[in-house]
Design a protein around this motif. Structure first.
Motif, PDB file in Angstrom:
ATOM      1  N   ALA A 236       5.345  13.773   2.193  1.00 25.42           N
ATOM      2  CA  ALA A 236       4.022  14.385   2.077  1.00 25.42           C
ATOM      3  C   ALA A 236       2.995  13.372   1.568  1.00 25.42           C
ATOM      4  CB  ALA A 236       4.095  15.593   1.144  1.00 25.42           C
ATOM      5  N   ARG A 237       3.402  12.550   0.592  1.00 24.71           N
ATOM      6  CA  ARG A 237       2.487  11.531   0.054  1.00 24.71           C
ATOM      7  C   ARG A 237       2.075  10.539   1.127  1.00 24.71           C
ATOM      8  NH1 ARG A 237       2.977   6.365  -1.469  1.00 24.71           N
ATOM      9  NH2 ARG A 237       5.247   6.333  -1.194  1.00 24.71           N
TER      10      ARG A 237
ATOM     11  N   ALA B  98      -0.059   6.977   6.441  1.00 25.63           N
ATOM     12  CA  ALA B  98       0.970   6.002   6.800  1.00 25.63           C
ATOM     13  C   ALA B  98       1.539   6.334   8.187  1.00 25.63           C
ATOM     14  CB  ALA B  98       2.088   6.008   5.760  1.00 25.63           C
ATOM     15  N   PRO B  99       1.942   5.310   8.947  1.00 24.95           N
ATOM     16  CA  PRO B  99       2.445   5.525  10.313  1.00 24.95           C
ATOM     17  C   PRO B  99       3.873   6.048  10.321  1.00 24.95           C
ATOM     18  CG  PRO B  99       2.503   3.190   9.787  1.00 24.95           C
ATOM     19  CD  PRO B  99       1.859   3.870   8.610  1.00 24.95           C
TER      20      PRO B  99
ATOM     21  N   THR C 272       0.821  -1.217   0.000  1.00 22.18           N
ATOM     22  CA  THR C 272       0.000   0.000   0.000  1.00 22.18           C
ATOM     23  C   THR C 272       0.849   1.260   0.000  1.00 22.18           C
ATOM     24  OG1 THR C 272      -1.819  -1.110   1.156  1.00 22.18           O
ATOM     25  CG2 THR C 272      -1.756   1.295   1.271  1.00 22.18           C
ATOM     26  N   HIS C 273       1.866   1.307   0.866  1.00 25.38           N
ATOM     27  CA  HIS C 273       2.604   2.553   1.067  1.00 25.38           C
ATOM     28  C   HIS C 273       3.930   2.634   0.305  1.00 25.38           C
ATOM     29  CE1 HIS C 273      -0.293   3.813   3.981  1.00 25.38           C
ATOM     30  NE2 HIS C 273      -0.022   2.815   4.804  1.00 25.38           N
TER      31      HIS C 273
ATOM     32  N   THR D 264      14.551   9.531  -4.328  1.00 24.52           N
ATOM     33  CA  THR D 264      14.659  10.914  -4.792  1.00 24.52           C
ATOM     34  C   THR D 264      13.412  11.668  -4.363  1.00 24.52           C
ATOM     35  OG1 THR D 264      13.686  10.296  -6.926  1.00 24.52           O
ATOM     36  CG2 THR D 264      16.093  10.284  -6.760  1.00 24.52           C
ATOM     37  N   ASP D 265      13.566  12.988  -4.190  1.00 25.94           N
ATOM     38  CA  ASP D 265      12.466  13.866  -3.765  1.00 25.94           C
ATOM     39  C   ASP D 265      11.834  13.361  -2.474  1.00 25.94           C
ATOM     40  OD1 ASP D 265      10.707  15.937  -3.666  1.00 25.94           O
ATOM     41  OD2 ASP D 265       9.817  15.578  -5.641  1.00 25.94           O
TER      42      ASP D 265
END
Length: 279
Positions: free
Chosen positions: A85-86, A92-93, A24-25, A78-79
């Motif tokens: 932020a996503r 997400a924990p 998922t993450h 990267t980034d």
């Protein structure tokens, strides 16, 4: 020796929970799966992951009851700010907020339901800005877009109200989460504690310093074998990594603050535990 691929095998209590977290993450895909087993992969250079259920007979007898603990799965990306932020937006924990070390490492951490710590990393040159410098302005360059970007990226103020979703009830106390990474803070977590008269919390350690301010009643705090009585209006500072225990001789309330990346351990047990009200 020529290494063609790399795989990390993790023994966990709940294979499905870790599999769901990673797919998922973090963009992993299931290559193979069976009862108590999952093989996960990505199309880029990330290490493949095999999840095995504790007690599986695939493992040698001396390894069957072990589980992933004290391990960090580090992925260089990267980034990094965009990834943070996503993941935050996805709920997400995030258990250690984004930070930059003096030697040029920027990182933040997540912890999956089985306690597996995943660290996302980006490297920058020490002593320089972590973003790419803008092209120097010319006399006829319009600065409107740059000004707007700087305003959008400026820190914002968060007002946090207590909510039922942030309340955790244990046999010994009720914790109400206030500031935390999941609720807008970047570095600190704060919460309130309510304990009934005669309640005693378990012995445990915390990896970061905690500051307790008693707001009603009184508490007896035992740390490293020394007991202090803390009355309403008083504050006690608890050092990290020392065994402590909190007892309420009368009904009591307190406000607690600590760094958001802390975790707890209980003497006589394996692994670390997160504090749900502080995440």
């Amino acid at each position: 020796m020529n290494v063609s691929t790399s795989t990390l095998s993790l023994t966990v209590a709940d294979v499905d929970a870790s599999r769901e977290f990673l797919t998922t993450h973090l963009g992993y895909q299931v290559a193979m799966a069976a009862d108590g087993f999952a093989s996960l992969t990505r199309e880029d250079a990330a290490v493949d992951i095999v999840l095995l259920s504790r007690g599986t007979e695939v493992l040698p007898p001396e390894q069957r009851d072990q589980q992933a603990a004290g391990l960090i799965l580090a992925l260089t990306v990267t980034d990094l700010a965009a990834e943070e932020a996503r993941l935050r937006a996805a709920g997400a924990p995030i258990t250690m907020p984004l930070r930059e070390e003096p030697w040029g490492e920027r990182l933040f951490q997540l912890t999956d339901p089985n306690g597996v710590v995943v660290q996302l990393v980006e490297w920058v040159t020490p002593g320089t800005s972590s973003h790419t410098p803008d092209t120097p302005d010319t006399d006829d360059t319009d600065d409107t877009d740059d000004t707007r970007t700087e305003q959008e990226e400026a820190p914002t103020v968060h007002v946090i109200s207590p909510s039922d979703e942030a309340v955790t009830v244990s046999p010994n106390a009720t914790m109400t989460g206030l500031a935390a990474p999941s609720r807008g803070s970047a570095e600190l977590s704060t919460w309130t504690v309510e304990m009934a008269a005669g309640a005693t919390g378990p012995e445990h350690t915390i990896s970061r310093e905690q500051v307790w301010t008693v707001t009603a009643g009184s508490l007896e705090v035992t740390c490293a074998g020394r007991t202090e009585k803390v009355a309403a209006g008083q504050t006690v500072v608890l050092p990290p990594d020392l065994v402590r225990q909190v007892h309420a001789p009368e009904a009591a309330e307190a406000h607690v603050a600590m760094r958001a990346d802390a975790h707890a351990t209980v003497p006589g047990t394996e692994g670390t535990r997160t504090l749900p009200w502080a995440e």
